[in-house]
Design an enzyme around this catalytic site. Structure first.
Site, mmCIF file in Angstrom:
data_model
loop_
_atom_site.group_PDB
_atom_site.id
_atom_site.type_symbol
_atom_site.label_atom_id
_atom_site.label_comp_id
_atom_site.label_asym_id
_atom_site.label_seq_id
_atom_site.Cartn_x
_atom_site.Cartn_y
_atom_site.Cartn_z
ATOM 1 N N GLN A 187 0.859 -1.189 0.000
ATOM 2 C CA GLN A 187 0.000 0.000 0.000
ATOM 3 C C GLN A 187 0.894 1.238 0.000
ATOM 4 O O GLN A 187 1.669 1.429 0.939
ATOM 5 C CB GLN A 187 -0.863 -0.034 1.268
ATOM 6 C CG GLN A 187 -1.795 1.131 1.459
ATOM 7 C CD GLN A 187 -2.442 1.095 2.846
ATOM 8 O OE1 GLN A 187 -1.823 0.630 3.802
ATOM 9 N NE2 GLN A 187 -3.649 1.589 2.960
ATOM 10 N N GLY A 188 0.802 2.059 -1.030
ATOM 11 C CA GLY A 188 1.644 3.250 -1.144
ATOM 12 C C GLY A 188 0.844 4.515 -0.927
ATOM 13 O O GLY A 188 0.490 5.213 -1.884
ATOM 14 N N SER A 226 1.269 6.554 2.522
ATOM 15 C CA SER A 226 2.029 7.490 3.359
ATOM 16 C C SER A 226 3.236 8.032 2.599
ATOM 17 O O SER A 226 3.848 7.330 1.790
ATOM 18 C CB SER A 226 2.522 6.785 4.625
ATOM 19 O OG SER A 226 1.444 6.248 5.338
ATOM 20 N N SER A 252 4.314 -1.643 4.047
ATOM 21 C CA SER A 252 4.456 -2.972 4.659
ATOM 22 C C SER A 252 4.688 -4.014 3.572
ATOM 23 O O SER A 252 3.965 -4.038 2.577
ATOM 24 C CB SER A 252 3.190 -3.343 5.438
ATOM 25 O OG SER A 252 2.981 -2.430 6.477
ATOM 26 N N GLU A 279 -10.469 -1.238 6.211
ATOM 27 C CA GLU A 279 -9.265 -1.522 6.978
ATOM 28 C C GLU A 279 -9.502 -1.351 8.469
ATOM 29 O O GLU A 279 -9.196 -2.210 9.274
ATOM 30 C CB GLU A 279 -8.142 -0.600 6.481
ATOM 31 C CG GLU A 279 -6.791 -0.872 7.117
ATOM 32 C CD GLU A 279 -5.679 0.006 6.537
ATOM 33 O OE1 GLU A 279 -5.983 0.903 5.736
ATOM 34 O OE2 GLU A 279 -4.523 -0.223 6.914
ATOM 35 N N ASN A 326 -4.189 6.355 16.618
ATOM 36 C CA ASN A 326 -5.345 6.397 17.519
ATOM 37 C C ASN A 326 -5.712 7.824 17.923
ATOM 38 O O ASN A 326 -6.875 8.111 18.224
ATOM 39 C CB ASN A 326 -5.083 5.516 18.741
ATOM 40 C CG ASN A 326 -5.241 4.052 18.387
ATOM 41 O OD1 ASN A 326 -5.319 3.693 17.205
ATOM 42 N ND2 ASN A 326 -5.293 3.193 19.397
ATOM 43 N N GLU A 327 -4.716 8.733 17.892
ATOM 44 C CA GLU A 327 -5.059 10.142 18.169
ATOM 45 C C GLU A 327 -6.025 10.643 17.086
ATOM 46 O O GLU A 327 -7.030 11.307 17.378
ATOM 47 C CB GLU A 327 -3.802 11.023 18.187
ATOM 48 C CG GLU A 327 -2.889 10.806 19.389
ATOM 49 C CD GLU A 327 -1.984 9.590 19.252
ATOM 50 O OE1 GLU A 327 -1.942 8.986 18.149
ATOM 51 O OE2 GLU A 327 -1.320 9.234 20.235
#
Ligand SMILES: Cc1cc2nc3c(=O)[nH]c(=O)nc-3n(C[C@H](O)[C@H](O)[C@H](O)COP(=O)(O)OP(=O)(O)OC[C@H]3O[C@@H](n4cnc5c(N)ncnc54)[C@H](O)[C@@H]3O)c2cc1C
Length: 404
Positions: free
Chosen positions: A154-155, A157, A189, A272, A387-388
């Site tokens: 997955q590209g 970020s 990943s 996801e 999570n923020e």
């Protein structure tokens, strides 16, 4: 949990949880039973897994050797049509509904089967290919994902665009029948070994934020692509950053329309964060192992650790029931919205707590499986959106609180 609205008897898929009004909850029990068909499906899955799951754990899929042994396992599953059970049969699936998928996942993780090396392709790209792909794209990509002949990363970020993904800067310029792609993706990943990457690129010059982005499928052996592995905390280097230097990719590799990238990316994100990447079966299996570990430690375990193990079990079971409720609602025509952020916060923090408890029970005794799991659980509050950020989403979109 079940204070949902209307009285609905859920149709033939045999859903276990029914939606009741608050008044009805007091007068009518919830039906947690599976249908005979679901039980038979579970038995079939269990029997196959019992007979086929590798006896010894495979090497980490973040190493070349482990990556290939996990690919071989995926092919074994695909041959028996267990790799993508909720996809249509024409692409290697079994047309299973999400309820069956959850049942399969419970059996999968309880059996100790290997992690899914092509999870990006199977769980993230597959669903959006089915929804937005052309007939040619589906035919070209889905069977090879189902068999892991091609493994995807997955590209999304970029070095300066993680939480704030809409600020991404990698660009695509149209040139004849090609996109010419330039930029840098990071934290991919299994990118060190994958064959393909799905990414989002800014294709409308001068566009801002989520506008003007396009979802593009890129072969990682194309000229101009440089994949640089990143070594992780555990020493393996499956992670990668991917540099694109005027990489030519056919326009036919666009998923959806040019400019529709954000919409498609967000629908991937829903899958996801929601149930698909981390199904409850995975955490039930961890909770079960934790109880076994606790029992193996004898009578002198401090009460605080006993309580932590009990909480782990209750949390995992609560997540399981909550997910069955979500899926019941989804199959009955409901939507998965911003509440999926709650799931993501819950499972990632639960996973971390369970692994911390295991390490405390071990008291310094080496156990590679728990230690590897602990390292990975540290990443749970970061990947799939930190999570923020999830808490911001819950505050604004679920609770309706003001932005500041
Ligand atoms: C194990 C793992 C696997 C990953 N796999 C992939 C992958 O395959 N493909 C891919 O594209 N990406 C992947 N990622 C990247 C992941 O999506 C990002 O790390 C994540 O989105 C956070 O982005 P960032 O690292 O740039 O941190 P930043 O966005 O720079 O955030 C840094 C810190 O600031 C906080 N923060 C930022 N903005 C806000 C705000 N508005 N309010 C409150 N706090 C804020 C964040 O929560 C975080 O704690 C992976 C990450 C991990 C850890």
């Amino acid at each position: 949990m079940l204070q949902t609205t209307t009285k609905r008897s859920i149709p033939s898929s045999g859903l276990s949880l029914r939606f009741l009004t608050t008044r009805q909850i007091s007068s009518r029990p919830v039906d947690f039973a599976f249908t005979p068909e679901q039980d038979a499906f579970r038995a079939e899955a269990r029997a196959w897994l019992d007979a086929n799951v590798p006896r010894e754990p495979l090497p980490s899929f973040d190493t070349r050797e482990g990556f290939e042994s996990h690919r071989a396992w995926e092919r074994t599953m695909a041959d028996a049509r267990w790799s993508v059970i909720n996809w249509p049969s024409e692409y290697g699936g079994r047309d299973a509904d999400l309820m069956r998928w959850l049942i399969f996942e419970e059996e999968y993780w309880a059996s100790g089967a290997p992690g899914r090396v092509n999870q990006n392709g199977i769980f993230l790209l597959g669903p959006v290919l089915l929804e937005y792909g052309t007939a040619e794209q589906k035919q070209r990509f889905l069977p090879s994902i189902a068999r892991s002949d091609e493994i995807w990363c997955q590209g999304w970020s970029e070095p300066n665009s993680g939480s704030d993904l809409a600020s991404l800067a990698s660009r695509g310029v149209r040139n004849g029948d090609d996109w010419v792609l330039t930029g840098q993706k990071t934290w991919c990943s299994r990118g060190a070994f994958a064959e393909w990457m799905f990414g989002i690129f800014r294709t409308e010059p001068g566009s801002e934020r989520h506008r003007g982005l396009t979802y593009i499928l890129i072969p990682l052996d194309a000229p101009g692509v440089t994949v640089r592995p990143i070594t992780q905390l555990d020493g393996a280097a499956g992670f990668a950053e991917v540099f694109l230097d005027e990489v030519r990719v056919p326009v036919a590799n666009t998923l959806g329309e040019p400019g529709q990238g954000w919409t498609i990316a967000m629908s991937t994100t829903g899958f996801e964060r929601g149930v698909v990447l981390r199904s409850p079966g995975r955490f039930m299996a961890t909770a079960r192992r934790l109880v076994e570990l606790y029992r193996s430690r004898g009578p002198d375990v401090p009460a605080s650790l006993r309580d932590a193990v009990t909480r782990a079990w209750i949390d995992a079971d609560a997540y399981r029931l909550h997910t069955f409720m979500d899926v019941s609602r989804f199959l009955a025509g409901g939507e998965m919205g911003a509440e999926t952020s709650l799931n993501k916060i819950f499972w990632s923090e639960m996973d971390l707590r369970m692994h911390r408890t295991a390490l405390e029970l071990l008291g310094g005794e080496p156990d590679p499986r728990w230690l590897d799991g602990f390292y990975f659980s540290l990443a749970g509050p970061i990947y799939a959106g930190t999570n923020e950020i999830q808490r911001n989403i819950v505050a604004e979109r679920v609770l309706g609180l003001p932005r500041s």
